[in-house]
Design an enzyme around this catalytic site. Structure first.
Site, short mmCIF file in Angstrom:
data_model
loop_
_atom_site.label_atom_id
_atom_site.label_comp_id
_atom_site.label_asym_id
_atom_site.label_seq_id
_atom_site.Cartn_x
_atom_site.Cartn_y
_atom_site.Cartn_z
CG ASP A 103 -2.42 113.85 32.98
OD1 ASP A 103 -2.47 112.98 32.09
OD2 ASP A 103 -3.39 114.50 33.38
CG ASP A 205 -4.50 112.37 27.93
OD1 ASP A 205 -5.44 112.84 28.58
OD2 ASP A 205 -4.26 112.67 26.73
CD GLU A 268 -9.08 110.77 29.41
OE1 GLU A 268 -9.95 111.64 29.27
OE2 GLU A 268 -8.11 110.68 28.63
CG HIS A 328 -8.99 118.18 32.99
ND1 HIS A 328 -8.95 116.90 33.52
CD2 HIS A 328 -8.43 118.09 31.76
CE1 HIS A 328 -8.38 116.09 32.65
NE2 HIS A 328 -8.06 116.78 31.57
CG ASP A 329 -11.21 116.44 29.78
OD1 ASP A 329 -10.60 117.47 29.43
OD2 ASP A 329 -10.66 115.32 29.85
C1 GLC Z 1 -7.81 113.71 27.63
C2 GLC Z 1 -7.63 114.91 28.52
C3 GLC Z 1 -8.12 116.12 27.80
C4 GLC Z 1 -7.32 116.31 26.55
C5 GLC Z 1 -7.33 115.04 25.71
C6 GLC Z 1 -6.25 115.08 24.67
O1 GLC Z 1 -9.14 113.45 27.37
O2 GLC Z 1 -8.27 114.69 29.74
O3 GLC Z 1 -8.07 117.27 28.60
O4 GLC Z 1 -7.80 117.38 25.80
O5 GLC Z 1 -7.10 113.89 26.46
O6 GLC Z 1 -5.01 114.91 25.27
#
Ligand code: GLC
Ligand code: CA
Length: 555
Positions: A103, A205, A268, A328-329
């Site tokens: 990641d 990310d 993402e 995880h979000d």
């Molecule tokens: C992404 C991640 C999340 C995190 C955010 C800030 O959305 O998936 O878990 O809090 O970025 O890095």
């Protein structure tokens, strides 16, 4: 450089597995999962049949956002292991044919990163321009109306140097300034550092972030509220979603493609379908971009067939779509979409595993793990603390320990150790309970993966919608014909298609519409997967039980 045949685009038709390292397996009894635990779990993953794993953040971090606040891009978080452990993990995964994605967090760093520590030391510091600083508005308030991920101002006043700094997430996550060439340079080095060590690529990310409007213009109001663009009443078109980001991905793609076995960039991309395609560029940016409209579609035939059709129509020709339902979000789909109903969970898995392109499972999806209600005092995620429902719910609910067995610690850690987050209901939902049961969710999921690979491994399968009655969705993908009933009653499909190869649940519904109706309703409770089903889509079609999905034909 040329690549080995068949390896060039190994993610086509593949199944990736998102592994939240802290919650997977703890090998040193501190209550946190670690890289040693990932290594211990590799045999399970290769048995399951996945092609690669994406590890949630592994780099050193003060954990204000559990690793998404990186303080050193070239290291390993000491709580998770060492660089030597990471090398061993990559090697051991490779021996089993599993690729490892890390990641990468390029939108922001931790405020503890040495770059930010220096940047905050004075206005002329060497790293000042690595971050986004701005003077106060005339009234002393923040420079503009941008909001962060919690809905508060995205700016924090920095008294020692008399300016605000930007953070699209927590104040401990200052945004990087991508207008600064040295930032590009630093990330190019980071990419090469890990790719040279044998990492197969990155999940990127906040891939739609990075650049911010150079003029720091106010975001306009959003016409509607939703998880994508219109959050907290604003259209986030100036604090992220800037066009300049594409140049970054063209650079990174050149790096990825310069390796013998090309490396994978998976973004993402928290955007709508109209924007998603832009991240694939002309085949020269990211090879994969996560599809959030699909994540939020819901388990109905029109929503799913609509979003799948739109995705395929809107992505540039030849692009590889990627499908996922949990992370995880956003929480776990067995709870979000299926109310914990095993029949619906299997139906959603059937869809996930048969769509063309790449599928990403979240750890525990394969055994039907549910969201866990974590009491406020045990919540560990600052960003979503106290959140209750939907995309703003508390994120700890989907980060609880992997359920390996039915013991008090779920086999996640040693007896007597308190896991960092509480264990969910693991009486029946565990690997141990399901692994040797041919009728289990796990066996069903493994068989799906096997069918998928046999049918479309190494390629992006074709996709063709077939006629289906209201409430059902039917499609042909590669050699497989998939039928799903997304309703709580039986549905008859006039689709001759041969024997049922795999069914989510055994049908207790009579095989033909002319036959007498069953007296008892079909169960939607745990039911065996029907690899041995005698159901057949004959010349009159097939009657599907409530929430039943089937695959017809043989790959
Ligand atoms: C992404 C991640 C999340 C995190 C955010 C800030 O959305 O998936 O878990 O809090 O970025 O890095
Ligand atoms: Ca540990």
């Amino acid at each position: 450089m040329s690549s080995k045949p068949g390896q060039a685009r190994w993610w086509h038709g593949a199944v990736l597995y998102q592994l939240y390292v802290r919650s997977w397996r703890d090998t040193n009894g501190d209550g946190y999962g670690d890289l040693g635990g990932v290594i211990e779990g590799l045999d399970y993953l290769s048995w399951l049949g996945v092609d690669g794993i994406w590890l949630s953040p592994t780099m050193p971090s003060p954990d204000a956002d559990w690793g998404y606040d990186v303080s050193d891009y070239l290291g390993v978080h000491p709580e998770l292991g060492t660089l030597a452990d990471m090398d061993r993990l990559i090697e051991q995964a490779g021996k089993r044919g599993l690729r490892v994605l890390l990641d990468l967090v390029p939108n922001h760093t931790s405020s503890a990163h040495s770059w930010f520590v220096d940047a905050a030391s004075s206005r002329d510091a060497d790293h000042r321009d690595y971050y986004v600083w701005a003077d106060a508005a005339p009234d002393g308030g923040p420079p503009n109306n941008w909001l962060n991920s919690t809905g508060a101002s995205a700016w924090t006043w920095h008294e020692p140097t008399g300016q605000y700094y930007l953070h699209n997430f927590l104040p401990a996550q200052p945004d990087l300034n991508w207008w600064e060439p040295a930032v590009h340079q630093a990330f190019t080095e980071t990419l090469r550092f890990w790719l040279d060590r044998g990492v197969a690529g990155f999940r990127i990310d906040v891939a739609h972030g990075l650049y911010k409007d150079a003029k720091l213009r106010d975001n306009p109001p959003a016409p509607t509220e939703g998880p994508l663009l219109g959050r907290f009443g604003q259209l986030a078109i100036y604090n992220m979603n800037r066009p300049e980001v594409h140049e970054v991905y063209r650079d990174w793609r050149r790096i990825a493609d310069s390796y013998d076995d090309p490396k994978l960039l998976l973004g993402e991309t928290w955007v709508d379908l109209d924007r998603l395609g832009s991240f694939y560029g002309h085949g020269d940016e990211l090879q994969l971009g996560f599809n959030f409209p699909f994540v939020f579609a819901g388990l109905t035939a029109p929503a799913l067939s609509g979003v799948v059709g739109d995705t395929l129509a809107k992505l540039p020709a030849g692009s590889c779509p990627v499908w996922t339902l949990s992370n995880h979000d956003v929480g776990r789909f067995p709870s979000r979409w299926c109310d914990g109903d095993p029949a619906r969970i299997r139906l959603a898995l059937l869809v996930l595993a048969t769509l063309p392109g790449t599928t990403v499972l979240y750890y525990g999806d394969e055994i039907g793990m549910l969201d866990v209600r974590v009491p406020l005092e045990l919540q560990r995620d600052e960003m979503s603390r106290g959140g209750e429902v939907g995309w703003r719910g508390n994120r700890d609910r989907a980060r609880t320990p992997m359920q390996w067995d039915a013991t008090a610690t779920a086999g996640f850690t040693s007896d007597g150790v308190t896991p960092w987050l509480p264990v969910g209901d693991n009486a029946d939902i565990s690997v141990a309970a399901q692994r040797d049961d041919p009728a289990s969710m796990l066996s069903f999921c493994r068989e799906l993966i096997r069918l998928r690979k046999a049918g479309s491994g190494g390629q992006i399968a074709s996709y063709e919608v077939l006629p289906a009655p209201p409430g059902a969705w039917a499609y042909r993908t590669g050699a497989l014909t998939v039928l799903g009933n997304f309703t709580a009653g039986p549905v008859h499909c006039d689709l001759p298609g041969g024997p049922v190869r795999l069914a989510t649940v055994l049908s207790t519904v009579a095989p033909a519409p002319s036959a007498p109706a069953p007296s008892a309703p079909a169960p939607s409770a745990p039911a065996p997967s029907a690899t041995a089903s005698s159901q057949t889509a004959g010349p009159d079609g097939i009657t599907l039980a409530p929430w039943q999905g089937v695959i017809l034909g043989s790959p």
